[in-house]
Design an enzyme around this catalytic site. Structure first.
Site, mmCIF file in Angstrom:
data_model
loop_
_atom_site.group_PDB
_atom_site.id
_atom_site.type_symbol
_atom_site.label_atom_id
_atom_site.label_comp_id
_atom_site.label_asym_id
_atom_site.label_seq_id
_atom_site.Cartn_x
_atom_site.Cartn_y
_atom_site.Cartn_z
ATOM 1 N N ARG A 78 0.859 -1.176 0.000
ATOM 2 C CA ARG A 78 0.000 0.000 0.000
ATOM 3 C C ARG A 78 0.902 1.234 0.000
ATOM 4 N NH1 ARG A 78 -3.213 3.060 4.669
ATOM 5 N NH2 ARG A 78 -3.933 4.641 3.220
ATOM 6 N N HIS A 122 -3.337 10.879 0.203
ATOM 7 C CA HIS A 122 -2.790 10.731 1.557
ATOM 8 C C HIS A 122 -2.232 12.097 1.959
ATOM 9 C CE1 HIS A 122 -1.229 7.564 4.552
ATOM 10 N NE2 HIS A 122 -0.894 8.735 5.063
ATOM 11 N N GLU A 167 -7.733 8.364 5.744
ATOM 12 C CA GLU A 167 -8.079 9.025 7.000
ATOM 13 C C GLU A 167 -8.654 10.432 6.812
ATOM 14 O OE1 GLU A 167 -4.562 8.813 9.427
ATOM 15 O OE2 GLU A 167 -4.705 6.647 9.659
ATOM 16 N N ASN A 287 -7.766 1.675 9.621
ATOM 17 C CA ASN A 287 -6.493 2.048 10.231
ATOM 18 C C ASN A 287 -6.747 2.143 11.728
ATOM 19 O OD1 ASN A 287 -5.836 2.428 7.567
ATOM 20 N ND2 ASN A 287 -5.189 4.556 7.779
ATOM 21 N N TYR A 289 -4.745 2.470 15.619
ATOM 22 C CA TYR A 289 -3.547 2.604 16.465
ATOM 23 C C TYR A 289 -3.881 2.509 17.948
ATOM 24 C CZ TYR A 289 -1.059 3.838 12.260
ATOM 25 O OH TYR A 289 -0.503 3.772 11.007
ATOM 26 N N GLU A 349 -3.788 -0.058 8.108
ATOM 27 C CA GLU A 349 -2.612 0.416 8.857
ATOM 28 C C GLU A 349 -2.669 -0.130 10.273
ATOM 29 O OE1 GLU A 349 -1.778 4.640 9.007
ATOM 30 O OE2 GLU A 349 -2.235 4.860 6.870
HETATM 31 O O1 IFM Z 1 2.132 8.223 9.648
HETATM 32 C C1 IFM Z 1 0.737 8.173 9.801
HETATM 33 C C2 IFM Z 1 0.065 7.918 8.473
HETATM 34 O O2 IFM Z 1 0.417 8.867 7.532
HETATM 35 C C3 IFM Z 1 -1.426 7.941 8.634
HETATM 36 N N1 IFM Z 1 -1.865 7.063 9.701
HETATM 37 C C4 IFM Z 1 -1.172 7.162 10.966
HETATM 38 C C5 IFM Z 1 0.331 7.085 10.756
HETATM 39 C C6 IFM Z 1 1.052 7.201 12.113
HETATM 40 O O3 IFM Z 1 0.755 8.410 12.725
#
Ligand code: IFM
Length: 455
Positions: A78, A122, A167, A287, A289, A349
């Site tokens: 990706r 992006h 995002e 995505n 985190y 992600e």
């Molecule tokens: O680096 C970023 C990415 O560009 C978009 N998603 C989160 C990642 C980590 O912050």
């Protein structure tokens, strides 16, 4: 874990990057200026004044970087396409050299047996479009669809899956509401039209991609689930508002459900827009985190929630909470909310930054626990068909510059030397042993690993 029942497609083990974060060469071969080039030049915007003029120099070093991906046995890469390379003014002449670069990249992936998964947006909006209002301007959606058509016309025959936007929540919130990302506008709820115009751009791009023969289309949303600070009604209501504004706003309309109740009028939504935005997609990109604590707003706060720290959980090197089970919960919540309307999911992600040079045990633990959370959700019947580590390489982490290091591969920014970390070897073994269809490695795809540095 058994392969996904009924799935005709092998699981997409992959890695992810983005153009502005790795390419460098920002003034080469006719590339135009993006909002991030401008933002980096504004004093105080980026930690220590870093910029992405060189970044990982991927624009020149891409063959070696693709070898690193092939060496992992990953099935999919990706990456993102820089709109200002393809159409420097955003809406004017096409820059053939820009398209040629991505054409070579996609061919390079095919030669290595790796599927191409480009993201069209992006965050690197051409500056001339921002000068005309950026995503506050409805016309930007139409310019985005034109750009999507141009790129697809050239690449669709070799692309496995297209991702329209990365995002859009972060663009709205960090770029236009809080002002900590480009273009640096701090409009709070005044940023809401940027959400709609991005989603409209997505819907128009879906039509353009289909017309060009796209195989699969997805959007990659950020998911930061809110966790109420307490059971008090104010905290609970604030958490619902937070999730509506930052998560469901970006999925409900895509899956044909219109906007959730955001507590404000949306006069920028016109007749027919929701039909455009709700055009069927093939994959929902997730995505993930971390979750975030949410509390009731104080009097006079501009937003209906206040973000707080989550206590009692470990954190990454950037201070982000590590809660793998929230990923499992999110996947179950998606299935619960959307039922049959939910397309197959890919985790587009997942990753973390730690201040560890090469022996990155914390990253291995983080990834292992998050892959485990995905497996648990799959075992509970959620249809997940891919997982992309963010990121292949250390790279330019937006307002944090080069300080955070998210890579499976360490980058020495002085020499541009790439050194696979322990997590690279770990991921290669995971793909090989998963039973979910990694890419078989050929001897020519092997990358030289410094055995002395790896377990
Ligand atoms: O680096 C970023 C990415 O560009 C978009 N998603 C989160 C990642 C980590 O912050």
């Amino acid at each position: 874990m058994a392969p996904v029942p009924g799935s005709k497609t092998a699981f997409q083990w992959g890695v992810a990057t983005a153009a502005f974060q790795i390419e460098g060469a920002t003034a080469e071969d006719g590339r135009g200026v993006s909002i991030w080039d401008t933002f980096c030049r504004e004093p105080g915007r980026i930690r220590d004044g870093h910029n992405a003029d060189v970044a990982c120099d991927h624009y020149h070093r891409w063959p070696g970087d693709l070898d690193l991906i092939a060496g992992l046995g990953a099935r999919a890469y990706r990456f993102s396409i820089a709109w200002p390379r393809v159409r420097p003014d955003g809406g004017g002449a096409v820059n053939a050299a820009g398209l040629d670069f991505y054409d070579r990249l996609v061919d390079g992936l095919a030669e290595r047996g790796v599927s191409a998964v480009p993201t069209l947006y992006h965050w690197d909006l051409p500056q001339p479009l921002e000068d005309a209002g950026g995503w506050l301007n409805r016309d930007t959606a139409a310019r985005f669809a034109e750009y999507a058509a141009i790129v697809a016309d050239r690449l669709a025959d070799r692309v496995e899956m297209w991702i329209t936007l990365n995002e859009p929540m972060v663009v709205m919130a960090y770029g236009y509401a809080f002002g900590v990302h480009a273009p640096g506008r701090a409009l709070m709820l005044g940023a809401l039209p940027t959400a709609h115009h991005q989603l409209l751009g997505h819907g128009l791009a879906v039509a353009a991609l289909r017309a060009a023969g796209a195989r699969k289309i997805a959007i990659a949303n950020n998911h930061t689930p809110g966790r109420a600070l307490s059971g008090a009604p104010g905290d609970v209501a604030a958490t619902e508002a937070f999730d509506d504004l930052l998560t469901w706003q970006f999925i409900d309309p895509i899956l044909g459900g219109g906007y959730p109740d955001l507590g404000v009028e949306l006069p920028h939504v016109r007749d027919g827009d929701l039909e455009t935005i709700g055009a069927p997609i093939d994959v929902l990109g997730v995505n993930y985190y971390n979750p975030v604590g949410v509390a009731a707003p104080a009097d006079g706060d501009p937003l209906p929630f206040r973000m707080t720290e989550l206590s009692g959980v470990p954190v990454t090197g950037m201070g982000w909470p590590v809660v793998p089970d929230a990923l499992r919960g999110l996947l179950l919540a998606l299935r619960e909310r959307y039922g049959d309307r939910l397309p197959p999911i890919q985790i587009t992600e997942s990753g973390c930054s730690y201040d560890e040079a090469l022996d990155d045990r914390h990253r291995i633990d983080y990834l292992s626990d998050h892959v485990g959370a995905v497996r648990a959700a799959m075992d509970d019947g959620v249809d997940v068909r891919g997982y992309y580590v963010w990121s292949l390489l250390d790279n330019f982490e937006w307002a944090e510059g080069y300080h955070p290091r998210f890579g499976l591969v360490h980058v020495d920014y002085e020499t541009q030397r790439r050194t696979p970390r322990a997590s690279y070897a770990w991921y290669r073994e995971l793909i090989r042993d998963s039973g979910l269809g990694g890419q078989p490695r050929t001897p020519s795809q092997g990358v030289p690993l410094d055995e002395g540095l790896l377990p």
